[in-house]
Motif scaffolding. Structure first.
Motif, PDB file in Angstrom:
ATOM      1  N   UNK A 245     -15.889  21.620  -8.026  1.00  0.00           N
ATOM      2  CA  UNK A 245     -16.712  20.451  -8.373  1.00  0.00           C
ATOM      3  C   UNK A 245     -16.179  19.188  -7.683  1.00  0.00           C
ATOM      4  N   UNK A 246     -15.574  19.348  -6.523  1.00  0.00           N
ATOM      5  CA  UNK A 246     -14.866  18.235  -5.877  1.00  0.00           C
ATOM      6  C   UNK A 246     -15.708  16.962  -5.795  1.00  0.00           C
ATOM      7  N   UNK A 247     -16.948  17.049  -5.401  1.00  0.00           N
ATOM      8  CA  UNK A 247     -17.781  15.853  -5.272  1.00  0.00           C
ATOM      9  C   UNK A 247     -18.139  15.239  -6.619  1.00  0.00           C
ATOM     10  N   UNK A 248     -18.050  16.021  -7.685  1.00  0.00           N
ATOM     11  CA  UNK A 248     -18.360  15.527  -9.030  1.00  0.00           C
ATOM     12  C   UNK A 248     -17.113  15.489  -9.923  1.00  0.00           C
ATOM     13  N   UNK A 249     -15.947  15.612  -9.350  1.00  0.00           N
ATOM     14  CA  UNK A 249     -14.732  15.689 -10.159  1.00  0.00           C
ATOM     15  C   UNK A 249     -14.571  14.452 -11.048  1.00  0.00           C
ATOM     16  N   UNK A 250     -13.970  14.644 -12.217  1.00  0.00           N
ATOM     17  CA  UNK A 250     -13.787  13.536 -13.162  1.00  0.00           C
ATOM     18  C   UNK A 250     -12.916  12.418 -12.581  1.00  0.00           C
ATOM     19  N   UNK A 251     -13.037  11.244 -13.173  1.00  0.00           N
ATOM     20  CA  UNK A 251     -12.293  10.082 -12.664  1.00  0.00           C
ATOM     21  C   UNK A 251     -10.796  10.321 -12.683  1.00  0.00           C
ATOM     22  N   UNK A 252     -10.303  11.107 -13.621  1.00  0.00           N
ATOM     23  CA  UNK A 252      -8.872  11.410 -13.633  1.00  0.00           C
ATOM     24  C   UNK A 252      -8.462  12.061 -12.317  1.00  0.00           C
ATOM     25  N   UNK A 253      -9.287  12.949 -11.824  1.00  0.00           N
ATOM     26  CA  UNK A 253      -9.003  13.637 -10.560  1.00  0.00           C
ATOM     27  C   UNK A 253      -9.239  12.708  -9.366  1.00  0.00           C
ATOM     28  N   UNK A 254     -10.303  11.913  -9.438  1.00  0.00           N
ATOM     29  CA  UNK A 254     -10.625  11.000  -8.332  1.00  0.00           C
ATOM     30  C   UNK A 254      -9.565   9.929  -8.131  1.00  0.00           C
ATOM     31  N   UNK A 255      -8.855   9.575  -9.180  1.00  0.00           N
ATOM     32  CA  UNK A 255      -7.883   8.494  -9.079  1.00  0.00           C
ATOM     33  C   UNK A 255      -6.471   8.981  -8.755  1.00  0.00           C
ATOM     34  N   UNK A 256      -6.246  10.284  -8.785  1.00  0.00           N
ATOM     35  CA  UNK A 256      -4.924  10.835  -8.446  1.00  0.00           C
ATOM     36  C   UNK A 256      -4.545  10.410  -7.035  1.00  0.00           C
ATOM     37  N   UNK A 257      -3.339  10.039  -6.762  1.00  0.00           N
ATOM     38  CA  UNK A 257      -2.137   9.949  -7.598  1.00  0.00           C
ATOM     39  C   UNK A 257      -1.884   8.538  -8.135  1.00  0.00           C
ATOM     40  N   UNK A 258      -2.907   7.695  -8.101  1.00  0.00           N
ATOM     41  CA  UNK A 258      -2.718   6.283  -8.430  1.00  0.00           C
ATOM     42  C   UNK A 258      -2.876   6.006  -9.921  1.00  0.00           C
TER      43      UNK A 258
ATOM     44  N   UNK B  36       3.492  16.812  -4.731  1.00  0.00           N
ATOM     45  CA  UNK B  36       2.189  16.637  -4.089  1.00  0.00           C
ATOM     46  C   UNK B  36       2.384  16.319  -2.612  1.00  0.00           C
ATOM     47  N   UNK B  37       2.093  17.269  -1.735  1.00  0.00           N
ATOM     48  CA  UNK B  37       2.293  17.035  -0.311  1.00  0.00           C
ATOM     49  C   UNK B  37       1.359  15.991   0.287  1.00  0.00           C
ATOM     50  N   UNK B  38       0.342  15.552  -0.434  1.00  0.00           N
ATOM     51  CA  UNK B  38      -0.558  14.514   0.060  1.00  0.00           C
ATOM     52  C   UNK B  38       0.028  13.118  -0.037  1.00  0.00           C
TER      53      UNK B  38
ATOM     54  N   UNK C  83      -0.926  10.602   5.711  1.00  0.00           N
ATOM     55  CA  UNK C  83      -2.244  10.059   6.025  1.00  0.00           C
ATOM     56  C   UNK C  83      -2.241   8.545   6.155  1.00  0.00           C
ATOM     57  N   UNK C  84      -3.430   7.984   6.006  1.00  0.00           N
ATOM     58  CA  UNK C  84      -3.582   6.535   6.137  1.00  0.00           C
ATOM     59  C   UNK C  84      -3.057   5.817   4.903  1.00  0.00           C
ATOM     60  N   UNK C  85      -2.679   4.573   5.090  1.00  0.00           N
ATOM     61  CA  UNK C  85      -2.208   3.761   3.979  1.00  0.00           C
ATOM     62  C   UNK C  85      -3.390   3.299   3.138  1.00  0.00           C
TER      63      UNK C  85
ATOM     64  N   UNK D  17       0.818  -1.201   0.000  1.00  0.00           N
ATOM     65  CA  UNK D  17       0.000   0.000   0.000  1.00  0.00           C
ATOM     66  C   UNK D  17       0.855   1.256   0.000  1.00  0.00           C
ATOM     67  N   UNK D  18       0.212   2.386  -0.143  1.00  0.00           N
ATOM     68  CA  UNK D  18       0.882   3.687  -0.149  1.00  0.00           C
ATOM     69  C   UNK D  18       0.045   4.671   0.650  1.00  0.00           C
ATOM     70  N   UNK D  19       0.719   5.575   1.298  1.00  0.00           N
ATOM     71  CA  UNK D  19       0.019   6.611   2.049  1.00  0.00           C
ATOM     72  C   UNK D  19      -0.364   7.747   1.104  1.00  0.00           C
ATOM     73  N   UNK D  20      -1.605   8.186   1.257  1.00  0.00           N
ATOM     74  CA  UNK D  20      -2.047   9.369   0.517  1.00  0.00           C
ATOM     75  C   UNK D  20      -3.233   9.980   1.236  1.00  0.00           C
ATOM     76  N   UNK D  21      -3.193  11.305   1.331  1.00  0.00           N
ATOM     77  CA  UNK D  21      -4.304  12.059   1.895  1.00  0.00           C
ATOM     78  C   UNK D  21      -4.318  13.421   1.206  1.00  0.00           C
ATOM     79  N   UNK D  22      -5.381  13.697   0.505  1.00  0.00           N
ATOM     80  CA  UNK D  22      -5.478  14.984  -0.167  1.00  0.00           C
ATOM     81  C   UNK D  22      -5.448  16.100   0.876  1.00  0.00           C
ATOM     82  N   UNK D  23      -4.553  17.048   0.671  1.00  0.00           N
ATOM     83  CA  UNK D  23      -4.455  18.167   1.615  1.00  0.00           C
ATOM     84  C   UNK D  23      -5.045  19.440   1.011  1.00  0.00           C
ATOM     85  N   UNK D  24      -5.624  19.317  -0.190  1.00  0.00           N
ATOM     86  CA  UNK D  24      -6.312  20.460  -0.788  1.00  0.00           C
ATOM     87  C   UNK D  24      -5.408  21.577  -1.251  1.00  0.00           C
TER      88      UNK D  24
END
Length: 154
Positions: free
Chosen positions: A100-113, A131-133, A137-139, A26-33
């Motif tokens: 549009x965060x809640x409706x953001x495109x899949x490209x954005x939803x899948x970042x950074x994976x 990317x500081x995220x 955060x959690x794994x 796994x990898x740690x990632x947490x969007x910090x906005x």
């Protein structure tokens, strides 16, 4: 990160052996906005018809009206527009967030994976510096990483 890609969706016909993946634990990632994935260099945020329709409905526009205002054609594909400074059209610099965060495109939803960020540990380290995220955060478990990675190839 907005990035140019040669393929819109991934070819999931080839399976990788999870035991061989460098990120198998796994990898740690947490969007910090921070917005670094929405700003900076020019690129594309690919959108499909389903995403366009959902966003048009959100803005109470027809899909055609939404596309005229917010979408640009790139060959046969479609991408969200950018401002002259290359910020995504939906990034708010004042509030430092996605409109549009809640409706953001899949490209954005899948970042950074994205496959391009997961090829090697060096690739991950490179994006982690921008990317500081990443590594925070959690794994995120391997299963979830592979799920996100399979949604779009960039």
């Amino acid at each position: 990160m907005k990035k140019k890609s040669k393929n819109f969706t991934s070819d999931i016909s080839h399976e990788e052996d999870p035991a061989e993946l460098w990120y198998r634990d796994g990898l740690k990632f947490e969007c910090c906005g921070c917005g670094s994935c929405c700003t900076g260099s020019p690129g594309y945020v690919w959108v499909n018809e389903e995403e366009i329709d959902a966003l048009a409905q959100h803005f109470q526009l027809s899909s055609a009206e939404f596309e005229e205002i917010y979408v640009r054609k790139v060959g046969r594909r479609k991408s969200l527009r950018e401002f002259q400074n290359y910020d995504c059209v939906f990034f708010d610099r004042f509030f430092k967030n996605c409109k549009i965060y809640l409706l953001r495109p899949r490209q954005c939803r899948t970042w950074p994976f994205w496959n391009s960020n997961l090829e090697t540990e060096d690739d991950w380290d490179t994006i982690s510096r921008r990317c500081p995220g990443c590594n925070r955060g959690e794994t995120i478990p391997l299963e979830e990483i592979l799920k996100r990675k399979s949604l779009i190839e960039i």
